[in-house]
Design a protein around this motif. Structure first.
Motif, PDB file in Angstrom:
ATOM      1  N   ASN A   1     -12.898 -72.546-135.021  1.00 47.18           N
ATOM      2  CA  ASN A   1     -13.089 -71.257-134.368  1.00 47.18           C
ATOM      3  C   ASN A   1     -12.448 -71.308-132.979  1.00 47.18           C
ATOM      4  O   ASN A   1     -13.075 -71.708-132.002  1.00 47.18           O
ATOM      5  N   GLN A   2     -11.205 -70.903-132.899  1.00 48.92           N
ATOM      6  CA  GLN A   2     -10.465 -71.004-131.647  1.00 48.92           C
ATOM      7  C   GLN A   2     -11.046 -70.119-130.559  1.00 48.92           C
ATOM      8  O   GLN A   2     -11.056 -70.506-129.388  1.00 48.92           O
ATOM      9  N   GLU A   3     -11.528 -68.953-130.916  1.00 47.54           N
ATOM     10  CA  GLU A   3     -12.095 -68.047-129.916  1.00 47.54           C
ATOM     11  C   GLU A   3     -13.345 -68.639-129.286  1.00 47.54           C
ATOM     12  O   GLU A   3     -13.556 -68.543-128.074  1.00 47.54           O
ATOM     13  N   SER A   4     -14.177 -69.264-130.105  1.00 40.19           N
ATOM     14  CA  SER A   4     -15.393 -69.879-129.590  1.00 40.19           C
ATOM     15  C   SER A   4     -15.068 -71.047-128.667  1.00 40.19           C
ATOM     16  O   SER A   4     -15.672 -71.195-127.588  1.00 40.19           O
ATOM     17  N   ILE A   5     -14.112 -71.878-129.087  1.00 42.27           N
ATOM     18  CA  ILE A   5     -13.700 -73.013-128.250  1.00 42.27           C
ATOM     19  C   ILE A   5     -13.144 -72.511-126.916  1.00 42.27           C
ATOM     20  O   ILE A   5     -13.497 -73.024-125.852  1.00 42.27           O
ATOM     21  N   ALA A   6     -12.297 -71.501-126.975  1.00 44.59           N
ATOM     22  CA  ALA A   6     -11.689 -70.958-125.756  1.00 44.59           C
ATOM     23  C   ALA A   6     -12.755 -70.411-124.812  1.00 44.59           C
ATOM     24  O   ALA A   6     -12.691 -70.618-123.590  1.00 44.59           O
ATOM     25  N   SER A   7     -13.745 -69.724-125.378  1.00 48.42           N
ATOM     26  CA  SER A   7     -14.815 -69.166-124.556  1.00 48.42           C
ATOM     27  C   SER A   7     -15.601 -70.268-123.860  1.00 48.42           C
ATOM     28  O   SER A   7     -15.918 -70.169-122.660  1.00 48.42           O
ATOM     29  N   GLU A   8     -15.909 -71.336-124.578  1.00 44.09           N
ATOM     30  CA  GLU A   8     -16.663 -72.439-123.986  1.00 44.09           C
ATOM     31  C   GLU A   8     -15.830 -73.176-122.939  1.00 44.09           C
ATOM     32  O   GLU A   8     -16.348 -73.539-121.871  1.00 44.09           O
ATOM     33  N   ILE A   9     -14.549 -73.395-123.236  1.00 43.98           N
ATOM     34  CA  ILE A   9     -13.675 -74.040-122.256  1.00 43.98           C
ATOM     35  C   ILE A   9     -13.617 -73.209-120.976  1.00 43.98           C
ATOM     36  O   ILE A   9     -13.661 -73.752-119.860  1.00 43.98           O
ATOM     37  N   ASP A  10     -13.545 -71.892-121.122  1.00 39.66           N
ATOM     38  CA  ASP A  10     -13.517 -71.018-119.945  1.00 39.66           C
ATOM     39  C   ASP A  10     -14.794 -71.157-119.121  1.00 39.66           C
ATOM     40  O   ASP A  10     -14.752 -71.142-117.882  1.00 39.66           O
ATOM     41  N   GLN A  11     -15.927 -71.289-119.790  1.00 40.24           N
ATOM     42  CA  GLN A  11     -17.193 -71.441-119.076  1.00 40.24           C
ATOM     43  C   GLN A  11     -17.236 -72.760-118.304  1.00 40.24           C
ATOM     44  O   GLN A  11     -17.668 -72.801-117.140  1.00 40.24           O
ATOM     45  N   PHE A  12     -16.791 -73.833-118.947  1.00 37.54           N
ATOM     46  CA  PHE A  12     -16.766 -75.127-118.264  1.00 37.54           C
ATOM     47  C   PHE A  12     -15.789 -75.105-117.089  1.00 37.54           C
ATOM     48  O   PHE A  12     -16.081 -75.642-116.013  1.00 37.54           O
ATOM     49  N   ASN A  13     -14.666 -74.469-117.289  1.00 36.86           N
ATOM     50  CA  ASN A  13     -13.684 -74.400-116.201  1.00 36.86           C
ATOM     51  C   ASN A  13     -14.171 -73.533-115.046  1.00 36.86           C
ATOM     52  O   ASN A  13     -13.846 -73.805-113.885  1.00 36.86           O
ATOM     53  N   ALA A  14     -14.936 -72.491-115.364  1.00 38.52           N
ATOM     54  CA  ALA A  14     -15.499 -71.660-114.295  1.00 38.52           C
ATOM     55  C   ALA A  14     -16.437 -72.488-113.416  1.00 38.52           C
ATOM     56  O   ALA A  14     -16.436 -72.362-112.187  1.00 38.52           O
ATOM     57  N   VAL A  15     -17.221 -73.353-114.051  1.00 40.81           N
ATOM     58  CA  VAL A  15     -18.110 -74.240-113.303  1.00 40.81           C
ATOM     59  C   VAL A  15     -17.290 -75.202-112.435  1.00 40.81           C
ATOM     60  O   VAL A  15     -17.587 -75.403-111.250  1.00 40.81           O
ATOM     61  N   ALA A  16     -16.256 -75.788-113.022  1.00 42.88           N
ATOM     62  CA  ALA A  16     -15.422 -76.729-112.281  1.00 42.88           C
ATOM     63  C   ALA A  16     -14.770 -76.051-111.078  1.00 42.88           C
ATOM     64  O   ALA A  16     -14.707 -76.630-109.979  1.00 42.88           O
ATOM     65  N   ARG A  17     -14.300 -74.839-111.274  1.00 40.05           N
ATOM     66  CA  ARG A  17     -13.667 -74.111-110.169  1.00 40.05           C
ATOM     67  C   ARG A  17     -14.689 -73.796-109.073  1.00 40.05           C
ATOM     68  O   ARG A  17     -14.431 -73.988-107.879  1.00 40.05           O
ATOM     69  N   GLU A  18     -15.854 -73.296-109.487  1.00 44.38           N
ATOM     70  CA  GLU A  18     -16.883 -72.940-108.511  1.00 44.38           C
ATOM     71  C   GLU A  18     -17.319 -74.153-107.695  1.00 44.38           C
ATOM     72  O   GLU A  18     -17.422 -74.081-106.465  1.00 44.38           O
TER      73      GLU A  18
END
Length: 238
Positions: A167-184
């Protein structure tokens, strides 16, 4: 390991006529590389298999390429000391750093970690806590200077050949969430953040961008990460 740049100047010689010395023809123009400025800058690269460049040659690792690019720009950035292993999460990287007993005076520290937290389904809150601790560790290893720490975002492995059928969309969504944390957390800590995730998504469908396992990235692709990081590093080291 010291990377040596060798410039070869090939001079062509014309045929000599009888009794005459051979006359060299004009050789190609050579632009010398700038001499590195200042003292050597130690470089520590922390992470997981994407830091190692799993499946790629050592010279193709993104941080090795970054050091070469910086040298070519006159920055005396040394080849990186790499603390990374395939499969490591934030907690495992932190443990490895503590066991390594590293010096605390690196001129540049990079951090690329989190894909295995996401892959294993670990809570985002756990990642935030452990990533925050890793940032403080990285700053400590950079002699207490947040302005000498560089974070790279997590690649989107869901767009790799390895992930076909998932499920590429699900993976992408989770990666975005982790990256948002890393950026913050990077912003709060005063640490530079370089977003390489769009480049990893753009690699989808191009086999030259991946190593043989279909999950990790080729030297050709990791060169893009080094190019994205270079202007940030130039500012950090100026």
């Amino acid at each position: 390991m010291r990377i040596l740049f060798v410039l070869l100047l090939v001079l062509g010689f014309g045929c000599a006529s009888s009794g005459e010395e051979p006359t060299p023809t004009a050789g190609p123009a050579v632009t010398p590389l700038p001499a590195p400025l200042g003292p050597a800058i130690g470089f520590l690269s922390l992470g997981d298999s994407y830091t190692i460049g799993q499946g790629a040659q050592e010279a193709d690792r993104w941080s090795v390429q970054l050091a070469e690019l910086a040298q070519a720009q006159g920055l005396n950035l040394q080849p990186p000391t790499i603390i990374a292993r395939t499969g490591w999460t934030t907690a495992e990287l932190q443990n490895a750093i503590q066991e390594a007993n590293l010096p605390k005076d690196f001129g540049l520290v990079s951090l690329l970690i989190g894909v295995n937290n996401q892959y294993r389904g670990q809570p985002l809150a756990t990642y935030r806590t452990e990533f925050r601790q890793l940032l403080q560790t990285a700053i400590h290893l950079a002699a207490g200077r947040p302005g000498r720490v560089l974070v790279l975002s997590i690649p989107d492995w869901g767009r790799t050949p390895y992930a076909q059928g998932r499920n590429q969309e699900s993976i992408a969504s989770e990666i975005d969430q982790f990256n948002a944390v890393a950026r913050e957390e990077s912003q709060v800590a005063g640490v530079a953040f370089v977003d390489i995730t769009p480049a990893t998504r753009a690699a989808a469908g191009d086999a030259t961008q991946f190593t043989a396992d279909g999950l990790h990235y080729s030297g050709q692709h990791m060169a893009q990460w080094a190019q994205l990081a270079l202007p940030v590093v130039q500012l950090l080291l100026k």
